[in-house]
Design an enzyme around this catalytic site. Sequence first.
Site, short mmCIF file in Angstrom:
data_model
loop_
_atom_site.label_atom_id
_atom_site.label_comp_id
_atom_site.label_asym_id
_atom_site.label_seq_id
_atom_site.Cartn_x
_atom_site.Cartn_y
_atom_site.Cartn_z
N CYS A 70 -14.12 31.38 54.26
CA CYS A 70 -12.81 30.94 53.78
C CYS A 70 -12.25 31.77 52.63
O CYS A 70 -11.19 32.38 52.75
CB CYS A 70 -12.89 29.49 53.32
SG CYS A 70 -13.70 28.36 54.46
N HIS A 126 -8.55 27.58 47.26
CA HIS A 126 -9.88 28.16 47.37
C HIS A 126 -9.96 29.60 46.85
O HIS A 126 -10.73 30.42 47.36
CB HIS A 126 -10.38 28.10 48.82
CG HIS A 126 -11.87 27.91 48.91
ND1 HIS A 126 -12.57 27.97 50.08
CD2 HIS A 126 -12.78 27.65 47.93
CE1 HIS A 126 -13.84 27.76 49.85
NE2 HIS A 126 -14.00 27.56 48.56
#
Length: 488
Positions: A70, A126
């Site tokens: 990610c 993130h």
Amino acid sequence: MAVVLHLLTFTSILLMYVSSARPPHIVLIVADDLGWNDVGWRNPQMYTPNLDKLATAGVILNSSYVQPLCTPTRNCLMTGYYPYHTGLQHSVIVPDAAGFLPANFTTLPQKLKELGYVTHIVGKWHLGFCNWKYTPTYRGFDSFMGYYNAAEDYYTHYVGPGYDFRFNTDVYRPTEGEYSANIFANRAIDILNSVDPENESLFLYLPFQTVHEPLEVPEKYENIYSHIHNTSRRLYCGMVSALDEAVGNITAVLRERGFMDNLLLVFTTDNGGPTFAGANNLPLRGAKSTLWEGGTKGSAFVYSDTLLKKTKYLNTEMMHAVDWFPTLLHVAGGTADAGMDGMDMWPTISNNAPSPRKEFVYNIDEILHNAAIRVGDYKLIEGNPGHWNGWYPLPSVKEGLPNATADGAAESKNCMVNISADPNYQLFDIRNDPTEHFDISKKYPKVLQQMTQRLAEYKKSLVPANYPPPDPKSNPKYYNGTWSPGWC
């Protein structure tokens, strides 16, 4: 009177020209952990009518590569640089460690704001939050609704001991029990209703939480797949359909409000599917977190009513996630800085021109001691490519994760493979062997030598990974139970 009418006609034409000359709206949708075989345009067992309609009417990108995880892919999208050039090449940013996208990198929304765009992010960040300067509204976004970390509950928005949901910089608590895909879709629609499509240019970044673990979805979506008795697969597929409906609701408003007259929509996953958590990447080898094609070849497409010269086809030209930065900047009327890893792919995407990209770096991770590169048709893997090394069939009607052993090797006869114990190098011809069945490193020693030399050249510019240990100052107990900036 004729002169007045002539002037009015001229003014109308001029206004139409100014409107059409306005930089196009850009919507970048990122699915989380979507597998290669988890979309309806490849797998008819999947119910994704909205995504299928956009993909088949636009351009399906069949050789669009992403990072294995990610954080690294989001780094590519926001900076145009490979993670091994920003220090984000190892694993992902975890909640209690001071990982971040370095502040000296100019982000895509910052560049777009210089061109007059309004910029919004809805969903997963993130890319660091230990200091406010690493958070979205300090990195070029006019607004942010979403969360900083990963793997949080879709309903409670907790990650471990801390709550993680924000509206701009404030802790935000949506309606209790509301599913995150619906929250994000509704926020996106609110943004669309607040922007004047004829007089403002919009950049909307939609990194959805779906379909990352934990596997949670409202029952009505799970029921679409009631014929699937494997719980993980049934839940995962339901999550994909929930994502599809959210995209459908957003695109309906885009069309109703006139955005589609001058808009580019990009859809991509951030990495391959986690076969260990309900996803499927057939016929590709491997899974999320690995250097195999199943971890790095992403489902992606572009759609536009007006901007693409060629549509309704399968584009097989090579591109990488770092290329979206300069490509979208080009669409917006800007130019990327010299020396960036990304390349402008607009002629390739919009008109099926040959790709300017002839090679790319899958990743270089000095902590795991592994790496992979692609040069032309050849792919070199150095070290252990990851834990999930097999080809994983769709789950059977039985519970659990069938046909896969603990080490990831396939059990079924049609998926058996001999996996070397951490070989030093493996070489594959991806054009002729896209499923990576045949290591040809011993057959072509000269090619292997050339590839290892090229990898050595790439390694010379490696920035050491920023992967710090947990920091007790991050504990949510110091911030009223929330994951919050202020400790680095």
